[in-house]
Write an enzyme that holds these catalytic residues in place. Structure first.
Site, PDB file in Angstrom:
ATOM      1  N   HIS A  93       0.805  -1.228   0.000  1.00  0.00           N
ATOM      2  CA  HIS A  93       0.000   0.000   0.000  1.00  0.00           C
ATOM      3  C   HIS A  93       0.831   1.267   0.000  1.00  0.00           C
ATOM      4  O   HIS A  93       0.345   2.347   0.305  1.00  0.00           O
ATOM      5  CB  HIS A  93      -1.013  -0.030   1.147  1.00  0.00           C
ATOM      6  CG  HIS A  93      -2.239  -0.807   0.759  1.00  0.00           C
ATOM      7  ND1 HIS A  93      -2.161  -2.097   0.273  1.00  0.00           N
ATOM      8  CD2 HIS A  93      -3.546  -0.481   0.729  1.00  0.00           C
ATOM      9  CE1 HIS A  93      -3.379  -2.524  -0.026  1.00  0.00           C
ATOM     10  NE2 HIS A  93      -4.237  -1.560   0.244  1.00  0.00           N
ATOM     11  N   ASP A 154      -6.131   4.976   9.781  1.00  0.00           N
ATOM     12  CA  ASP A 154      -7.531   5.140   9.368  1.00  0.00           C
ATOM     13  C   ASP A 154      -8.056   3.900   8.642  1.00  0.00           C
ATOM     14  O   ASP A 154      -9.257   3.678   8.550  1.00  0.00           O
ATOM     15  CB  ASP A 154      -7.670   6.323   8.401  1.00  0.00           C
ATOM     16  CG  ASP A 154      -7.372   7.643   9.077  1.00  0.00           C
ATOM     17  OD1 ASP A 154      -7.280   7.662  10.324  1.00  0.00           O
ATOM     18  OD2 ASP A 154      -7.246   8.644   8.358  1.00  0.00           O
ATOM     19  N   GLU A 270      -9.553  14.219  14.500  1.00  0.00           N
ATOM     20  CA  GLU A 270      -9.054  14.416  13.141  1.00  0.00           C
ATOM     21  C   GLU A 270      -9.792  15.604  12.533  1.00  0.00           C
ATOM     22  O   GLU A 270     -10.495  16.336  13.234  1.00  0.00           O
ATOM     23  CB  GLU A 270      -9.229  13.154  12.274  1.00  0.00           C
ATOM     24  CG  GLU A 270      -8.195  12.074  12.539  1.00  0.00           C
ATOM     25  CD  GLU A 270      -7.991  11.098  11.370  1.00  0.00           C
ATOM     26  OE1 GLU A 270      -8.516  11.354  10.260  1.00  0.00           O
ATOM     27  OE2 GLU A 270      -7.311  10.074  11.575  1.00  0.00           O
TER      28      GLU A 270
END
Ligand code: FAD
Ligand code: NAG
Ligand code: NAG
Length: 524
Positions: A93, A154, A270
C-alpha cells in the site's frame, strides 16, 4: 515442476543481471519452509503498489512460513559474493514503489501465515503478531479477549510491519502517540541475516532504528503490540468551521487535553478540508450520510473553504448513561457553526474499519485501482495558517480529487530515538492529500496535473521556509534524503545503516542507499 523450472530460470536471470557468483540452486537449497516463487502472478503482484505509478519486477517472491525463512534468505544475500537485494512487502500500500526491488527478491509478508502466530497475553495486555499480519486481523483476534490495540491507522488493510516502518497515525495519536509508540518488543531480521529480538532493554539501538526505519535496518517478523480494554461503541461527531483559525484553535485545544482522565477528553481527533463540493462524491463521503444530509453549499461562504472537525468518544454499554453529558461538556468549549453538528453512533469495529466500506464502494465503480499521487506532510503548528492561505485557499483551486485530512499531534508522544523525523515544534499537523487520478474527465484530475500540484505545494513550503517533513517520504536522491533528515538525524540514520545493513540489501525501493554491489540506479 513447471514452477521449479521457472524459478531456476528466474534465478539464472538474476545471476546474469546482477552478475554475482551464486549457484542458482543455492536459493532452492536454503531449506526454506515457505515457498520461493517465480510464477508470473507472484512477480506481477510484487511489481505494483497502491500508488500505481512505479513498477519494478523482482526475480522471485518468497512466501515465508517462519521468521527463520526470512533470515535464511537475507543471510544468503549477505553472504553471496556479489549480493542481491531483498525487500519486505507488506500489503503493497505504498505510493512510490517503496516495497519493490527490481531483480531482487521480494518477501511477501502478508497472506499465507494468517493468525497462526497471533497470541494474546490478557495478563500483560499485549499481542504478539506476525510482521505481515493485517491490522484488521489483529483487531479481530484481540477482540476475542475483549482487548484491542490503542493506536491506529484510518485504514486497517495495512500490515503491522509496514505501518511500524513508517509510524502509523490516526486520530488517536495525540493521546497514545503513533503506533510505533505502542510496541513493546520486535523480532527483526537484520541486513546481515541475523534474527534478533529487540526492545527498549535488549538490542535497543536496533529497536529504535527499525521503528519508523523505512525498512532500512531489518525485516520485522514479530511485533508485541500494547492493548487496552476494547470499547464497545463509538459516538462519532462532525462539526464544521468556516474560520481556519477557530478550527485549528479548537483542534489544538482538544489535543491539549491528552493528560486528562478519559472522561474529560475525546478519544480521536481528526479533521478535513472541504474546498470542493465534489467531496460528497469521494471515498470518505459516507460520513455525510444521505439520510442526514449536511448542505455544505448553504454553509459555504463564496469562494471560501470549509473545515470539518471529526471527533469520537468511545464507551461501554455499562457507562452509556454518562456519555451524553461528557460529550456536551466538551462540545461547549468549541466554536463551530452550530447548525453543522452531525452525530452517529456505531460499534467500535465499524468505526475502526470505516474506510474499508468506502473501498468496497469505489472498487465496485472501478475507482480503487487508479493512480494515487498522494502527498502527506507534517506541518509545524506555527506555520499552519500560512499553509492554509497558500495551499488550501491558493494552490488547490476548487478541485482536490480526494480527501484532504488535517489534524494536530503532540510531539511529546513521539520518541526522538526512533527513526522518524517530525518538525521541531511541540505540536505539528498532519496534512494528507489523498488524491485519485483519472485519465478521463477534466485536466485537473490527471496524474500529471496532480503530481505537478504536489510539487507546487512542496515548492511553496520551501520558498516560504515552512519547515515541513514528508510522512511516508519519497525522494529520488540522497541529497534530498539528507535534507529530509537534517544533518544530525542523517548521521544517525547512516550509522544505523552501516551497523544493521552494511551491504544495502534491504528496502532499496526507498531510494535512500544504493546497493553497494550494484551502483546502477535503474536496478534499485
Ligand atoms: C487507503 C490507505 C489508507 C492509509 N491510511 C493510513 C493512515 O491512516 N495512517 C498511516 O499512518 N498510514 C496510512 N496509510 C499508509 C500506510 O501506512 C503505508 O502504505 C505503509 O507502507 C503500510 O502499508 P503496507 O503494510 O502495505 O506496507 P508496504 O507498502 O508493503 O511497505 C512499506 C515499506 O515498509 C517496508 N516493509 C514492509 N513490511 C515490512 C516488515 N515486516 N519489516 C520491515 N519493513 C517492512 C517495505 O519494504 C516498504 O519499504 C494508508 C495507505 C492506504 C493505501
Ligand atoms: C477568524 O477568527 C479570528 C479569531 O476569532 C478573527 O480574528 C478573524 O478575523 C476571523 N477571520 C475571518 C475571515 O472571519
Ligand atoms: C472552480 O474554478 C474554476 C477555474 O478556476 C472556475 O471556472 C469555476 O467557476 C470554479 N467553480 C466554483 C464552483 O467555484
Amino acid at each position: 515442476m513447471a514452477t521449479k523450472l521457472l524459478l531456476t530460470l528466474a534465478i539464472c536471470r538474476l545471476i546474469v543481471t546482477v552478475g554475482f557468483t551464486f549457484n542458482p540452486n543455492d536459493l532452492l537449497r536454503l531449506g526454506l519452509d515457505g515457498k520461493l516463487s517465480a510464477a508470473p502472478a507472484d512477480l506481477q503482484s510484487a511489481s505494483v503498489d497502491f500508488g500505481g505509478v512505479y513498477r519494478a519486477e523482482p526475480m522471485a517472491v518468497l512466501h515465508p512460513a517462519t521468521s527463520e525463512d526470512v533470515a535464511r534468505l537475507v543471510k544468503a544475500a549477505y553472504d553471496s559474493a556479489r549480493g542481491f537485494t531483498v525487500s519486505a512487502r507488506g500489503h503493497g500500500h505504498s505510493i512510490n514503489g517503496q516495497a519493490m526491488t527490481r531483480n531482487g527478491v521480494v518477501v511477501q509478508m502478508s497472506g499465507g501465515l494468517k493468525n497462526k502466530m497471533l497470541t494474546v497475553s490478557e495478563k500483560f495486555m499485549y499481542a504478539d503478531v506476525w510482521g505481515g499480519e493485517l491490522w484488521i486481523d489483529v483487531l479481530t483476534s484481540t477482540l476475542e479477549y475483549g482487548l484491542a490495540p490503542k493506536s491506529w491507522t484510518d485504514y486497517l488493510y495495512l500490515t503491522v510491519g509496514g505501518t511500524l516502518s513508517n509510524a502509523g497515525i490516526s486520530g488517536q495519536a495525540f493521546n497514545h502517540g503513533p503506533q510505533i509508540s505502542n510496541v513493546h518488543e520486535l523480532d527483526v531480521v537484520t541486513g546481515k541475516g541475523e534474527l534478533l529480538t529487540c526492545s527498549e532493554k535488549e538490542n535497543s539501538e536496533l529497536f529504535q532504528a527499525v521503528l519508523g526505519g523505512l525498512g532500512q535496518f531489518g525485516i520485522i517478523t514479530r511485533a508485541r503490540i500494547a492493548l487496552e480494554q476494547a470499547p464497545q461503541r463509538v459516538r462519532w461527531i462532525r462539526v464544521l468551521y468556516s474560520n481556519f483559525s477557530t478550527f485549528t484553535h479548537d483542534q489544538e485545544y482538544l489535543i491539549s487535553l491528552h493528560g486528562k482522565p478519559s472522561s474529560q477528553k475525546f478519544d480521536y481527533v481528526e479533521g478535513f478540508v472541504i474546498v470542493d463540493e465534489g467531496l460528497i462524491n469521494n471515498w470518505r463521503s459516507s460520513i455525510f450520510s444521505p439520510s442526514n444530509p449536511v448542505k455544505v453549499s448553504s454553509l459555504k461562504a463564496e469562494g471560501g473553504v470549509l473545515y470539518c472537525l471529526e471527533i469520537t468518544k468511545n464507551y461501554h454499554l455499562t457507562n452509556a448513561d454518562t456519555i451524553d453529558q461528557e460529550i456536551e461538556i466538551l462540545l461547549k468549549k468549541l466554536n463551530y457553526i452550530p447548525a453543522s453538528e452531525f452525530t452517529t453512533d456505531l460499534p467500535y469495529v465499524d468505526f475502526l474499519d470505516r474506510v474499508h466500506k468506502a473501498e468496497l464502494k469505489l472498487r465496485s465503480k472501478g475507482l480503487w485501482e487508479v493512480p494515487h499521487p498522494w502527498l502527506n506532510l507534517f506541518v509545524p503548528k506555527s506555520r499552519i495558517a500560512e499553509f492554509d492561505k497558500g495551499v488550501f485557499k491558493g494552490i488547490l483551486g476548487n478541485k482536490t480529487s480526494g480527501p484532504i485530512l488535517i489534524y494536530p499531534m503532540n510531539k511529546n508522544k513521539w520518541d526522538d530515538r526512533s527513526s522518524v523525523v517530525t518538525p521541531e515544534e511541540d505540536v505539528f499537523y498532519l496534512v494528507a492529500f489523498l488524491r485519485s487520478a483519472l485519465e478521463s474527465g477534466d485536466e485537473t484530475q490527471t496524474l500529471d496535473y496532480l503530481s505537478n500540484q504536489n510539487n507546487e505545494i512542496l515548492k511553496f513550503c520551501e520558498d516560504e521556509s515552512i519547515n515541513v517533513k514528508q510522512y511516508l517520504p519519497h525522494y529520488d536522491n540522497q541529497r534530498e534524503w539528507r535534507d529530509h533528515f537534517g544533518e544530525k538525524y542523517w548521521t544517525r540514520f547512516q550509522q544505523r545503516k552501516l551497523e544493521f545493513d552494511p551491504r544495502h540489501i534491504l528496502a532499496t525501493g526507498q531510494r535512500i542507499f544504493m546497493p553497494s554491489f550494484n551502483p546502477n540506479i535503474a536496478n534499485w
